[in-house]
Design a protein around this motif. Structure first.
Motif, PDB file in Angstrom:
ATOM      1  N   ARG A   1      28.329 127.773  -1.416  1.00 16.62           N
ATOM      2  CA  ARG A   1      29.141 127.769  -2.708  1.00 16.62           C
ATOM      3  C   ARG A   1      28.224 126.939  -3.533  1.00 16.62           C
ATOM      4  O   ARG A   1      27.398 125.879  -3.108  1.00 16.62           O
ATOM      5  N   GLU A   2      28.364 127.181  -5.001  1.00 14.50           N
ATOM      6  CA  GLU A   2      27.563 126.405  -5.990  1.00 14.50           C
ATOM      7  C   GLU A   2      28.187 125.192  -6.118  1.00 14.50           C
ATOM      8  O   GLU A   2      29.334 124.798  -6.220  1.00 14.50           O
ATOM      9  N   GLY A   3      27.192 124.278  -6.418  1.00 12.27           N
ATOM     10  CA  GLY A   3      27.755 123.005  -6.644  1.00 12.27           C
ATOM     11  C   GLY A   3      26.975 122.125  -7.644  1.00 12.27           C
ATOM     12  O   GLY A   3      26.777 122.708  -8.649  1.00 12.27           O
ATOM     13  N   THR A   4      26.546 120.967  -7.665  1.00  5.57           N
ATOM     14  CA  THR A   4      26.001 120.105  -8.462  1.00  5.57           C
ATOM     15  C   THR A   4      24.223 120.280  -8.176  1.00  5.57           C
ATOM     16  O   THR A   4      23.787 120.999  -7.155  1.00  5.57           O
ATOM     17  N   THR A   5      23.873 120.293  -9.546  1.00  2.43           N
ATOM     18  CA  THR A   5      22.291 120.198  -9.404  1.00  2.43           C
ATOM     19  C   THR A   5      21.613 119.039  -8.558  1.00  2.43           C
ATOM     20  O   THR A   5      22.083 117.919  -8.567  1.00  2.43           O
ATOM     21  N   PRO A   6      20.400 119.000  -8.180  1.00  3.30           N
ATOM     22  CA  PRO A   6      20.032 117.781  -7.398  1.00  3.30           C
ATOM     23  C   PRO A   6      19.992 116.591  -8.254  1.00  3.30           C
ATOM     24  O   PRO A   6      19.968 115.627  -7.859  1.00  3.30           O
ATOM     25  N   GLU A   7      19.593 116.759  -9.596  1.00  6.70           N
ATOM     26  CA  GLU A   7      19.489 115.820 -10.637  1.00  6.70           C
ATOM     27  C   GLU A   7      20.984 115.094 -10.935  1.00  6.70           C
ATOM     28  O   GLU A   7      21.060 114.137 -11.033  1.00  6.70           O
ATOM     29  N   GLU A   8      22.042 115.793 -10.840  1.00  7.56           N
ATOM     30  CA  GLU A   8      23.316 115.610 -11.130  1.00  7.56           C
ATOM     31  C   GLU A   8      23.659 114.764  -9.850  1.00  7.56           C
ATOM     32  O   GLU A   8      24.382 113.674 -10.030  1.00  7.56           O
ATOM     33  N   LEU A   9      23.332 115.332  -8.709  1.00 13.30           N
ATOM     34  CA  LEU A   9      23.658 114.532  -7.561  1.00 13.30           C
ATOM     35  C   LEU A   9      22.854 113.216  -7.377  1.00 13.30           C
ATOM     36  O   LEU A   9      23.630 112.194  -6.940  1.00 13.30           O
ATOM     37  N   ASP A  10      21.628 113.359  -7.853  1.00 14.50           N
ATOM     38  CA  ASP A  10      20.889 111.917  -7.716  1.00 14.50           C
ATOM     39  C   ASP A  10      21.452 110.947  -8.694  1.00 14.50           C
ATOM     40  O   ASP A  10      21.533 109.791  -8.182  1.00 14.50           O
ATOM     41  N   SER A  11      21.863 111.389  -9.773  1.00 17.43           N
ATOM     42  CA  SER A  11      22.614 110.396 -10.860  1.00 17.43           C
ATOM     43  C   SER A  11      24.002 109.819 -10.208  1.00 17.43           C
ATOM     44  O   SER A  11      24.286 108.585 -10.186  1.00 17.43           O
ATOM     45  N   TYR A  12      24.728 110.788  -9.700  1.00 22.33           N
ATOM     46  CA  TYR A  12      25.957 110.410  -9.151  1.00 22.33           C
ATOM     47  C   TYR A  12      25.904 109.324  -8.020  1.00 22.33           C
ATOM     48  O   TYR A  12      26.376 108.389  -7.911  1.00 22.33           O
ATOM     49  N   LEU A  13      24.565 109.676  -6.915  1.00 19.89           N
ATOM     50  CA  LEU A  13      24.492 108.844  -5.749  1.00 19.89           C
ATOM     51  C   LEU A  13      24.109 107.425  -6.293  1.00 19.89           C
ATOM     52  O   LEU A  13      24.372 106.271  -5.740  1.00 19.89           O
ATOM     53  N   ASP A  14      23.086 107.443  -7.532  1.00 23.68           N
ATOM     54  CA  ASP A  14      22.818 106.060  -7.785  1.00 23.68           C
ATOM     55  C   ASP A  14      23.916 105.378  -8.347  1.00 23.68           C
ATOM     56  O   ASP A  14      23.865 104.200  -8.056  1.00 23.68           O
ATOM     57  N   SER A  15      24.779 105.881  -9.076  1.00 23.12           N
ATOM     58  CA  SER A  15      25.891 105.298  -9.644  1.00 23.12           C
ATOM     59  C   SER A  15      26.856 104.716  -8.631  1.00 23.12           C
ATOM     60  O   SER A  15      27.375 103.564  -8.484  1.00 23.12           O
ATOM     61  N   ILE A  16      27.009 105.396  -7.336  1.00 21.97           N
ATOM     62  CA  ILE A  16      27.543 104.902  -6.411  1.00 21.97           C
ATOM     63  C   ILE A  16      26.962 103.640  -5.654  1.00 21.97           C
ATOM     64  O   ILE A  16      27.707 102.793  -5.404  1.00 21.97           O
TER      65      ILE A  16
ATOM     66  N   GLU B   1      35.055 100.657   2.464  1.00 24.44           N
ATOM     67  CA  GLU B   1      35.860 101.517   2.196  1.00 24.44           C
ATOM     68  C   GLU B   1      35.114 102.534   1.023  1.00 24.44           C
ATOM     69  O   GLU B   1      35.129 103.678   1.109  1.00 24.44           O
ATOM     70  N   LYS B   2      34.302 101.918   0.194  1.00 23.67           N
ATOM     71  CA  LYS B   2      33.442 102.661  -0.764  1.00 23.67           C
ATOM     72  C   LYS B   2      32.557 103.671  -0.124  1.00 23.67           C
ATOM     73  O   LYS B   2      32.152 104.799  -0.364  1.00 23.67           O
ATOM     74  N   MET B   3      31.894 103.038   1.019  1.00 23.19           N
ATOM     75  CA  MET B   3      30.703 103.688   1.624  1.00 23.19           C
ATOM     76  C   MET B   3      31.362 104.941   2.582  1.00 23.19           C
ATOM     77  O   MET B   3      30.779 105.760   2.369  1.00 23.19           O
ATOM     78  N   LEU B   4      32.823 104.552   3.129  1.00 24.25           N
ATOM     79  CA  LEU B   4      33.359 105.840   3.991  1.00 24.25           C
ATOM     80  C   LEU B   4      33.626 106.999   2.533  1.00 24.25           C
ATOM     81  O   LEU B   4      33.429 108.191   3.113  1.00 24.25           O
ATOM     82  N   LYS B   5      34.097 106.383   1.517  1.00 28.00           N
ATOM     83  CA  LYS B   5      34.406 107.263   0.486  1.00 28.00           C
ATOM     84  C   LYS B   5      33.226 108.262   0.161  1.00 28.00           C
ATOM     85  O   LYS B   5      33.324 109.384   0.083  1.00 28.00           O
ATOM     86  N   LEU B   6      32.206 107.669  -0.005  1.00 26.58           N
ATOM     87  CA  LEU B   6      30.688 108.226  -0.254  1.00 26.58           C
ATOM     88  C   LEU B   6      30.437 109.070   0.820  1.00 26.58           C
ATOM     89  O   LEU B   6      29.887 110.383   0.481  1.00 26.58           O
ATOM     90  N   TRP B   7      30.475 108.752   2.218  1.00 30.56           N
ATOM     91  CA  TRP B   7      30.176 109.519   3.223  1.00 30.56           C
ATOM     92  C   TRP B   7      30.824 110.836   3.329  1.00 30.56           C
ATOM     93  O   TRP B   7      30.688 112.107   3.518  1.00 30.56           O
ATOM     94  N   GLU B   8      32.305 110.475   2.794  1.00 27.23           N
ATOM     95  CA  GLU B   8      33.172 111.901   2.876  1.00 27.23           C
ATOM     96  C   GLU B   8      32.925 112.829   1.880  1.00 27.23           C
ATOM     97  O   GLU B   8      32.801 114.204   1.831  1.00 27.23           O
ATOM     98  N   GLU B   9      32.414 112.436   0.494  1.00 32.69           N
ATOM     99  CA  GLU B   9      31.915 113.042  -0.320  1.00 32.69           C
ATOM    100  C   GLU B   9      30.750 113.750  -0.333  1.00 32.69           C
ATOM    101  O   GLU B   9      30.669 115.126  -0.412  1.00 32.69           O
ATOM    102  N   LEU B  10      29.862 113.410   0.603  1.00 29.76           N
ATOM    103  CA  LEU B  10      28.533 113.469   0.836  1.00 29.76           C
ATOM    104  C   LEU B  10      28.736 114.887   1.982  1.00 29.76           C
ATOM    105  O   LEU B  10      27.855 115.869   1.799  1.00 29.76           O
TER     106      LEU B  10
END
Length: 96
Positions: free
Chosen positions: A69-84, A49-58
């Motif tokens: 559209r503007e989103g997050t910086t690569p650094e913010e995304l990297d940090s977020y993905l590391d936490s997931i 379920e967590k992996m599916l949620k991650l795929w949906e968010e990605l």
């Protein structure tokens, strides 16, 4: 992939549960030779379920990027993905 007749869940619940836990994989149950149910360990289910949620968010992030559209910086995304990834690997809850 493990496949068992649906009657085995009634007759061999403990065996099916042990198989789910030891393999970390779902067990497919058939009825009259056709797929009927899928049974899996709760921890394996939570990971999926967590992996599916991650795929949906990605996917949403990638759609935003492709649309310009503007989103997050690569650094913010990297940090977020590391936490997931840490959450999935260690069962820790992180705030998203």
């Amino acid at each position: 992939m493990q496949i068992k007749p649906s009657a085995s869940i009634r007759q061999n619940y403990n065996e099916i549960a042990a198989l789910c836990k030891s393999s970390g994989e779902p067990v497919y149950l058939t009825k009259n030779g056709e797929g009927d149910l899928v049974v899996m360990d709760i921890e394996a289910f939570d990971r999926r379920e967590k992996m599916l949620k991650l795929w949906e968010e990605l996917l949403a992030v990638e759609e935003d990027r492709l649309a310009g559209r503007e989103g997050t910086t690569p650094e913010e995304l990297d940090s977020y993905l590391d936490s997931i990834i840490d959450e999935v690997e260690h069962g820790k809850e992180t705030s998203i």
